[in-house]
Design a protein around this motif. Structure first.
Motif: not given
Lengths: 405, 290
Positions: A182-201
């Motif tokens: 679920i985390a992978e799906s969340f990250e993939k979709n969110l970073t796809g939708l919003r280029k300004d989002v950064e995963i900091i840890g």
């Protein structure tokens, strides 16, 4: 009359054959047998009883009878263990000669039963396990996934997160199939939708972690705008307790898929922090349709409890099976599978359908934020947004790619 | 790495270790005095949490009610331990170890099912009292106030156990029994009462552990299963039956887990086991073994 040895043996053999025939014949002719395998002891029962009750409700509404045949349901407790689930599935198919298999809460168990169902060509309905592999990479003709899978639920949370202003995200989760998926799906979709989002840890804790303190500290030190918590069933309640008493919820936004589910909020009571973003395929108080109200009323009358998010899954599974059997007019498994492909039914969450290609149920996800309103002795979801199933479904091309086709 | 971060993780580790010690102290005391491996220690811990849940339901949500309920839960589990010792264990002293192990293991199954019959199979939860909610912001880093509960409970256990073992006659006999039981009996001292007290104290500590953990964990019939493995490991690393060895081992475990999360979160679970392996290779009978 003289009875020769040969005649005796012949009539004896015929007699034995006749004795054994009626039981086989009755299993085929008079009854429809369904084998249900799930975890019926321990903490997981808050979800498994919900699905079982929904299933019982659907079958009781037709008097456990379809096409003049009695429906017999055999329940087995697999205690969250894939090897036991598989053993039970074999017993149900080989000894009890069930026509259909249903289960399980554990993704590993569902995958094991699914592989077996494929080998014996018995349709299997996965009604709680969420792994995307069930209808995705490991999907086949004999498996149906009635639960919104992790690819879809992660995407639903990402769609909700993308609308908010948060940019710096921290991901934390239970270190097993569901958490990572679920985390992978969340990250993939969110970073796809919003280029300004950064995963900091990112950090992963083992399932059943007794102390989340050091993990929460790590988040507090990093000061993210928002946290995505991919907590599995067992870690959900204790993790949110820590979120509450460490005050993390006041310092950062928190997204956690099953946080708003009634089973979670009921268990947490006053310890449930307000404002946690969560999603669910169902709330007993939402959608506010007559159909849902009727479902909740019948459910409460029969089981004296509120339905949880798995309850409609049991109800949908039962109704899909009944509809398909009626449509085919016989217990012909191959034709029933054909009938189920693309079949739509009305349900407590509105119209849902089985996608023909991968047998994934396409149903909506509701995203809201926890709030203690005082109407119930537990928090409920507020500001609910409905994300239709068609917006969440994974493209067939991707399913094909996962299956290596 | 920032020094304040190191300090905060050190404090978390010590608190966590203190929690392990509350559980390990009881287990190792029973092991040292009674020479019994009490598999049911995890079940007593679980019972402590369930009683805590029930007593909080009666006493209410305040901070005072929280501590009162924790004491009551510990005493109730102590009383159950008293019944176990008097009715069951007492008849097995001097019998072979297998019988004692079978008995304590059967208690695990009996308590697990009884709890499911009485309380059901749902998740239960106890709210954190206001006094312990939130975090302290010290030197630019955060510490959950909740850890105070572990720290204080652990320190209290250390002090009270020390007083019992070194300042009371029963404690002195207990130490003597742990070293040489036949000599104690040859001197005409009845060891039965010592056994009973040791088992009840062990039970009280397990119950206290369950009660103080209850606001942080899922209260379920299986909550004792995972923790007991780690507590057994603490007891082994500390030296079987050695209370102060357990204290050192528990703190080492707590700190290694805490820093494990900070340094190498994916493998945090392996840290305490790796330390256990190293200690047992160097000192096969535990840290404080002679």
């Amino acid at each position: 009359m003289k009875l020769s040895r040969r005649k005796f043996l012949k009539s004896g053999a015929a007699g034995i054959a006749m004795l054994s025939l009626p039981s086989v014949a009755s299993a085929d002719a008079d009854k429809i047998k369904i084998g249900v395998i799930d975890t019926y002891s321990g903490p997981a029962t808050i979800y498994t009883y919900g699905a079982r009750n929904g299933f019982k409700l659907a079958l009781s509404q037709i008097g456990y009878n379809v096409l003049g045949k009695k429906i017999e349901v055999l329940y087995r407790n697999s205690r969250y263990r894939p090897n036991i689930a598989l053993k039970m599935a074999k017993e149900l198919v080989l000894s009890e000669k069930v026509d259909f298999l249903v289960g399980t809460i554990s993704s590993a168990a569902a995958l094991a039963v699914s592989a077996y169902a494929k080998s014996v060509k018995i349709p299997f309905f996965d009604w709680i396990a969420m792994s995307g592999k069930i209808s995705g990479a490991d999907g086949h003709r004999y498996v149906f996934q009635i639960e919104v899978n992790t690819d879809m639920s992660g995407k639903a949370m990402a769609l909700a997160a993308a609308k908010e202003k948060y940019k710096r995200y921290y991901i934390i989760g239970s270190d097993y199939e569901y958490g990572h998926a679920i985390a992978e799906s969340f990250e993939k979709n969110l970073t796809g939708l919003r280029k300004d989002v950064e995963i900091i840890g990112k950090s992963w804790f083992r399932v059943g972690e007794p102390d989340f303190g050091p993990y929460i500290n790590a988040i507090l030190i990093k000061k993210p705008d928002a946290v995505y918590a991919a907590t599995g069933g067992r870690d959900m309640v204790p993790f949110l307790k820590y979120v509450n008493f460490t005050g993390l919820a006041k310092k950062t936004a928190i997204f956690d898929y099953t946080a708003t589910d009634t089973a979670t909020t009921e268990a947490l009571g006053d310890s449930m922090p307000d404002g946690i973003y969560g999603g669910s395929p169902y709330y007993f108080y939402y959608p506010k349709t007559n159909q849902n109200k009727m479902f909740v009323q019948s459910y409460k009358e029969q089981f004296k409890k509120w339905p949880v998010f798995t309850s409609p899954n049991g109800y949908i599974t039962g109704n899909l099976l009944i509809k398909a059997i009626k449509l085919v007019g016989a217990v012909d498994k191959e034709r029933i599978i054909n009938a189920l492909e693309g079949m739509s039914i009305s349900s407590p969450v509105g119209k849902v359908y089985v996608r023909a290609y991968d047998h994934q149920l396409i149903a909506p996800v509701y995203v809201g934020r926890t709030k203690k309103t005082g109407k119930y002795p537990f928090a409920t979801a507020a500001d609910i947004v409905t994300i239709p199933g068609d917006e969440l479904k994974i493209p067939i091309s991707e399913v094909k790619r996962e299956r290596g086709l | 790495m920032d020094l304040s971060i190191v300090a905060s993780y050190l404090l978390i580790g010590i608190s966590r270790g203190m929690f392990y010690f509350v559980l390990a102290a009881g287990l190792t005391l029973i092991l040292g005095v009674l020479k019994i491996i009490n598999f049911a220690h995890g079940s007593l811990y679980m019972l402590g949490a369930f009683f805590m849940y029930t007593f909080i339901g009666i006493a209410g949500q305040g901070t005072g009610a929280f501590f009162l309920s924790a004491v009551m839960a510990a005493i109730t589990v102590g009383f159950i331990s008293f019944i176990i010792e008097q009715m069951l264990l007492k008849h097995l002293y001097g019998k072979e170890h297998l019988m004692q192990m079978l008995l304590t293991y059967s208690l695990v199954l009996i308590f697990g099912d009884s709890v499911e019959m009485i309380w059901g199979t749902d998740y239960y939860t106890v709210a954190m009292p206001k006094l312990l909610s939130g975090s302290y912001h010290i030197f630019g880093t955060y510490i959950s106030k909740f850890y105070l509960l572990f720290l204080i409970s652990g320190l209290l256990t250390v002090v009270l156990l020390w007083l019992y073992m070194y300042k009371t006659k029963l404690g002195k006999i207990a130490r003597a029994v742990a070293t040489n039981r036949s000599m104690v009996e040859a001197l005409g001292i009845n060891a039965d009462a010592t056994f009973m007290y040791a088992f009840v104290i062990g039970g009280v500590l397990a119950g206290l552990g369950g009660a103080i953990a209850s606001p942080a964990v899922n209260i379920t019939s299986q909550m004792g299963d995972s923790i007991i493995i780690k507590v057994f490991l603490v007891v082994i690393v500390g030296g079987l039956g050695n209370i102060w060895g357990s204290l050192i081992a528990a703190i080492i475990f707590g700190i290694s887990e805490s820093f494990g999360v900070l340094i190498f979160p994916r493998f945090e679970i392996a840290f305490p086991f790796a330390i256990a392996a190293i200690v047992l290779i160097l000192k096969p009978r535990g840290i404080l073994s002679k």
